[in-house]
Write a protein that holds these residues in place. Structure first.
Motif, PDB file in Angstrom:
ATOM      1  N   ILE A 254       4.571   7.070  -3.980  1.00 23.77           N
ATOM      2  CA  ILE A 254       3.274   7.512  -3.466  1.00 23.77           C
ATOM      3  C   ILE A 254       3.516   8.730  -2.584  1.00 23.77           C
ATOM      4  O   ILE A 254       4.323   8.678  -1.656  1.00 23.77           O
ATOM      5  CB  ILE A 254       2.566   6.396  -2.670  1.00 23.77           C
ATOM      6  CG1 ILE A 254       2.229   5.217  -3.590  1.00 23.77           C
ATOM      7  CG2 ILE A 254       1.293   6.931  -2.012  1.00 23.77           C
ATOM      8  CD1 ILE A 254       1.574   4.062  -2.874  1.00 23.77           C
ATOM      9  N   LEU A 255       2.833   9.827  -2.916  1.00 23.10           N
ATOM     10  CA  LEU A 255       2.931  11.053  -2.127  1.00 23.10           C
ATOM     11  C   LEU A 255       1.766  11.104  -1.145  1.00 23.10           C
ATOM     12  O   LEU A 255       0.609  10.978  -1.538  1.00 23.10           O
ATOM     13  CB  LEU A 255       2.905  12.276  -3.044  1.00 23.10           C
ATOM     14  CG  LEU A 255       4.033  12.374  -4.075  1.00 23.10           C
ATOM     15  CD1 LEU A 255       3.893  13.655  -4.889  1.00 23.10           C
ATOM     16  CD2 LEU A 255       5.394  12.332  -3.398  1.00 23.10           C
ATOM     17  N   LEU A 256       2.115  11.291   0.104  1.00 26.91           N
ATOM     18  CA  LEU A 256       1.109  11.347   1.161  1.00 26.91           C
ATOM     19  C   LEU A 256       1.026  12.789   1.653  1.00 26.91           C
ATOM     20  O   LEU A 256       2.028  13.340   2.123  1.00 26.91           O
ATOM     21  CB  LEU A 256       1.502  10.414   2.304  1.00 26.91           C
ATOM     22  CG  LEU A 256       0.481  10.197   3.419  1.00 26.91           C
ATOM     23  CD1 LEU A 256      -0.744   9.504   2.873  1.00 26.91           C
ATOM     24  CD2 LEU A 256       1.100   9.377   4.539  1.00 26.91           C
ATOM     25  N   PRO A 257      -0.129  13.439   1.533  1.00 25.58           N
ATOM     26  CA  PRO A 257      -0.205  14.842   1.957  1.00 25.58           C
ATOM     27  C   PRO A 257      -0.024  14.991   3.464  1.00 25.58           C
ATOM     28  O   PRO A 257      -0.515  14.177   4.242  1.00 25.58           O
ATOM     29  CB  PRO A 257      -1.609  15.264   1.516  1.00 25.58           C
ATOM     30  CG  PRO A 257      -2.383  14.000   1.437  1.00 25.58           C
ATOM     31  CD  PRO A 257      -1.408  12.945   1.010  1.00 25.58           C
ATOM     32  N   ALA A 258       0.677  16.056   3.835  1.00 26.46           N
ATOM     33  CA  ALA A 258       0.878  16.309   5.262  1.00 26.46           C
ATOM     34  C   ALA A 258      -0.453  16.556   5.965  1.00 26.46           C
ATOM     35  O   ALA A 258      -0.652  16.133   7.112  1.00 26.46           O
ATOM     36  CB  ALA A 258       1.808  17.511   5.449  1.00 26.46           C
ATOM     37  N   SER A 259      -1.391  17.191   5.259  1.00 26.16           N
ATOM     38  CA  SER A 259      -2.680  17.483   5.888  1.00 26.16           C
ATOM     39  C   SER A 259      -3.469  16.212   6.177  1.00 26.16           C
ATOM     40  O   SER A 259      -4.281  16.175   7.102  1.00 26.16           O
ATOM     41  CB  SER A 259      -3.499  18.398   4.975  1.00 26.16           C
ATOM     42  OG  SER A 259      -3.711  17.783   3.718  1.00 26.16           O
TER      43      SER A 259
END
Length: 878
Positions: free
Chosen positions: A207-212
């Motif tokens: 799962i990729l979690l956006p930095a923004s």
């Protein structure tokens, strides 16, 4: 009939076959309610599979029925017309039926004409079939390139611009995975290349979690979006999406297929929405998280699953106000609804002196049956309340009383509480009508509406049954129950009324809901004494915990004193922990003093852990030395771990302490926790240096292995070089195996890691380690890695390793490539165990492509035991 002709006719037949399948799906979806997402999804997915199965079945039928097929199934190239087979030029001309024939055939005459026309249509289309197939192949190749591009883009997202997510997010992920029963390990990475949470892969999902999102969304919003992504993982949606993209590529020319595929994607998102709502318990809050995420949305590769998939506004409407299913036309439903209102409710409305509601039929079952408005909202609330009770009791049955107050600083917290408590049909924000147009109140849209449901027991007497809080703009389900609306109220009058209701409430649930209503008011000077009295009073632990929770939202010295007293002296652990949590979010300076004292000296380890976690949110300079002392000397491992994680979030001074703990702490578990924190929080170069030192010099092999594991997560060329060195030369076999496992996680586009893993699998005498290297090679999935696995299956000296190699190759490689390797090993390997594994894997290949090799082995294999096993497997397969 040639393959080209059969394929061309199959493509032409697919035009009506897929259209018919789409029409059947549309009819079924029109009947099923929108909330039945799982059934709707299953039907849409089955229909999409059918659109591919029908043309394939047609192609196979045409080939089997063709006289141009030889005995072994090979199609003869070319087509030479026979004297009995008319060529297109010799096709019979279409002669109209004579009047006598038309009268003789009667109603069947048009069908007879169509049958006579069919050979002419077929003859006209035959020359076009090669062009149809050529155009189809061109489209498939073009879209396949697009699909491959999307796949490569998705893989790049996993490898580029990523780093481990914050520990709080990882902890939330583990907690949600347990609640959703996701058994597979799921990695959570922070990415700079995506702007919404996304899922990659299905064997080892990431799962990729956006930095923004870490700054653009609240932690609770992030948590419910992570629940959505975990729902995708639980349902293997990435794999289904990949198969779906292949079907779209093969049937790109058919609009019906794209429509069906869109329905699959929409219903897939609905299914995951339902699972996420089941976890977070609040559809309104989840919808607000989706809307907040939409502000961060950007273009994402097609093979990536995100919480922003599907039609966002349609999903939000479905969550908060889904329309009822139309079984028959709208005008019919409108006539019936109007008739029912006039017949069943009209006389009652007139008797009560209420105003009938002019609402659309969609809200007929959720709107109040009538609304009574107090004519002078300037009157004292107590006077208006008595009037409402008197008028409601006169109506008989159930009724609502409501008024509005200005919203406090916390906006969304109350909804989860009340929706969780309500057991009425339709509660929880899933359906209803907006309150503002119903009550015709011109208050601020951010005002809160406090709603109280009563039931009249006798004339002049009514009993409180439930409490509801909502805003003026969000839908609310009042269940066709009359509403008496009192208009605005100031905090003092509202709190006095709530205190009186609390004294007469007959259940703990009602009292807890009334405590929440009190906490929502913004006047801390008036709210805190009430909440503090309940926190210290002789009430249930649930009421005390609720009072502690809401005291945390009021920055007041008396609130802090009450919370500190409860954290130390309340007999219920639930209340003590909730008091500490409230101190964590309370911005009053004295709250930090209380947390520091609790973290150092409280006898309950759970309270100390909560206090340490709360210190992460405080900027007081005393926090750092206290947290370091706790990380080094607290007697509880969980408290130590929480302190180490908190130090990692304190940036430079805290990281120095964590690094020192990773190198020098006496407890191996504490060192392992510190190693994990360093990998997550330290700059890349610093993390690599610390992890290398721990992996080489720590006296505990488990800590060394943990350091190598974290090196694999940190990534980068230097990390690859270190892991390679550990895989080859580390003195501890357990650490070498972990290093080989981590090598399989790297993106080895240059082939360096592949070559090292192959060399590792060939060297040494540790068979288990060599098998680990083979598994890591196969997990890379690249062509170079698969070639290396195939070579090991041929040349390795250990039968166990060769067996591992063919097993992994059969799982990962293309079926035809797997068939070739397995057939060779079945015939030529010197180990009966390897031959038996090859036999088993051949039987498991898709489409039965391995059965001919097994049949040959059953007939002529030199090993009689293998011949018997082959015959047994063939018999089981029948």
């Amino acid at each position: 009939m040639t393959v080209t002709q059969a394929l061309g006719w199959a493509l032409l037949h697919s035009l009506w076959q897929c259209a018919l399948a789409a029409a059947a799906l549309a009819a079924l979806l029109a009947v099923l309610p929108a909330r039945a997402a799982r059934i709707r999804y299953a039907l849409a997915a089955a229909t999409l599979a059918l659109t591919l199965a029908l043309p394939m079945a047609t192609l196979l039928r045409l080939q089997r029925a063709s006289p141009e097929t030889t005995g072994d199934g090979a199609v003869v190239a070319g087509f030479a017309p026979t004297p009995t087979s008319p060529t297109p030029a010799a096709a019979p001309e279409l002669n109209p039926l004579s009047p006598q024939a038309a009268r003789r055939y009667g109603p069947a005459a048009p069908a007879i004409m169509l049958l006579r026309l069919a050979p002419r249509i077929r003859a006209g289309l035959e020359p076009l079939l090669p062009w149809i197939v050529l155009l189809w192949l061109t489209g498939v190749v073009t879209l396949s390139l697009r699909l491959a591009s999307g796949w490569l883009a998705a893989r790049r997202l996993r490898a580029l611009g990523t780093r481990p997510a914050p520990q709080a997010c990882i902890a939330a992920l583990h907690r949600l995975a347990a609640r959703l029963r996701v058994s597979r390990p799921v990695r959570l990475l922070q990415s700079t290349l995506v702007q919404v949470p996304a899922v990659l892969g299905w064997v080892r999902p990431v799962i990729l979690l956006p930095a923004s999102a870490l700054t653009g969304l609240t932690p609770l919003q992030l948590e419910v979006l992570l629940a959505h992504e975990l729902a995708h993982v639980r349902r293997y949606d990435y794999l289904v999406n990949l198969i779906q993209s292949v079907i779209e590529t093969l049937l790109f020319y058919h609009p019906a297929v794209w429509w069906i595929s869109a329905r699959v994607r929409d219903e897939r998102e609905h299914c995951c929405d339902d699972l996420a709502v089941a976890v977070c318990g609040d559809a309104h809050f989840y919808a607000s998280a989706l809307l907040g995420m939409e502000r961060l949305r950007a273009t994402t590769p097609t093979l990536v699953l995100t919480a922003a998939g599907g039609s966002l506004m349609a999903r939000v409407r479905r969550l908060v106000a889904p329309p009822p299913v139309e079984i028959f036309p709208r005008w019919t439903a409108g006539v019936l609804a109007a008739s029912l209102v006039l017949a069943a409710g009209g006389s009652r409305l007139l008797r009560a002196g209420a105003t009938p509601l002019g609402l659309p039929s969609d809200g007929a079952s959720t709107a109040p049956a009538s609304v009574l408005r107090y004519p002078d909202p300037a009157q004292p609330l107590a006077h208006r309340w008595d009037w409402a009770l008197e008028r409601g009791a006169r109506m008989g049955g159930g009724f609502w009383i409501g008024y509005r107050v200005q919203q406090a600083a916390t906006k969304e917290h109350h909804r989860e509480r009340h929706d969780e408590r309500s057991d009425e049909p339709g509660a929880g924000g899933f359906r209803g009508v907006p309150l503002a147009p119903v009550i015709a109140d011109n208050g601020d849209e951010d005002d809160l509406a406090l709603l109280f449901r009563f039931r009249a027991r006798s004339p002049g007497q009514a009993t409180l049954e439930s409490v509801r809080v909502t805003s003026l703009v969000l839908p609310v389900d009042l269940g066709r129950t009359p509403l008496v609306w009192l208009g605005p109220a100031d905090d003092a009058a509202s709190l006095a009324q709530l205190q009186a209701l609390f004294a007469g409430a007959h259940s703990a649930d009602l009292r807890e809901d009334l405590v929440t209503d009190v906490g929502l008011h913004g006047s801390s000077r008036a709210v805190v004494p009430l909440l503090d009295g309940w926190l210290r009073g002789d009430v249930s632990s649930g009421v005390r915990a609720q009072a502690a929770e809401w005291l945390g939202h009021h920055p007041d010295a008396a609130a802090v004193r009450g919370l500190a007293h409860a954290a130390r002296h309340d007999p219920a652990s639930r209340v003590r922990e909730q008091a500490v949590k409230a101190l964590r979010i309370n911005p009053f300076p004295a709250a930090t003093d209380s947390l520091l004292a609790l973290a150092r000296t409280h006898h309950d380890s759970d309270v100390r852990r909560e206090a340490v976690e709360g210190l992460d949110h405080k900027s007081d300079p005393r926090v750092l030395p206290v947290t370091i002392a706790i990380a080094r000397s607290d007697r509880d491992e969980d408290v130590q771990r929480e302190a180490i994680e908190g130090l990692g979030e304190m940036k430079e001074p805290g990281l120095r302490a964590v690094i020192d703990i990773a190198r020098t702490h006496a407890d191996p578990d504490a060192r392992s926790h510190a190693v994990e924190t360093v990998a997550e929080a330290a700059p890349h170069d610093v993390a690599l240096a610390v992890l290398e030192g721990v992996a080489r010099r720590d006296p505990d092999r488990h800590v060394q292995r943990k350091a190598v594991e974290e090196l694999g997560k940190v990534g980068g060329p230097r990390a690859v070089a270190l892991v390679i060195a550990f895989a080859r030369h580390h003195p501890v076999a357990e650490v070498r195996r972990e290093a080989a496992k981590q090598l399989g996680e790297f993106n080895a586009s240059d082939g360096t890691t592949t070559a090292l893993l192959e060399q590792t699998a060939l060297e040494g005498s540790d068979v288990d380690f060599q098998r680990e290297a083979v598994e890591a090679l196969a997990s890379q999935g690249s062509p170079q890695a698969l070639e290396a696995v195939a070579r090991l299956a041929h040349v390795h000296s250990s039968a166990d390793v060769r067996r591992e190699a063919i097993e992994r190759y059969a799982k990962v490689a293309a079926p035809e490539s797997a068939r070739l390797l397995l057939t060779d090993r079945l015939a030529n390997d010197r180990s009966p165990a390897v031959q038996s594994e090859a036999l088993r894997r051949l039987m498991a290949l898709p489409g039965g492509i391995g059965i001919p090799a097994v049949t040959e082995a059953a007939r002529a294999h030199p090993n009689p035991e293998l011949r018997a096993e082959a015959r047994e497997r063939l018999e089981e397969n029948r």
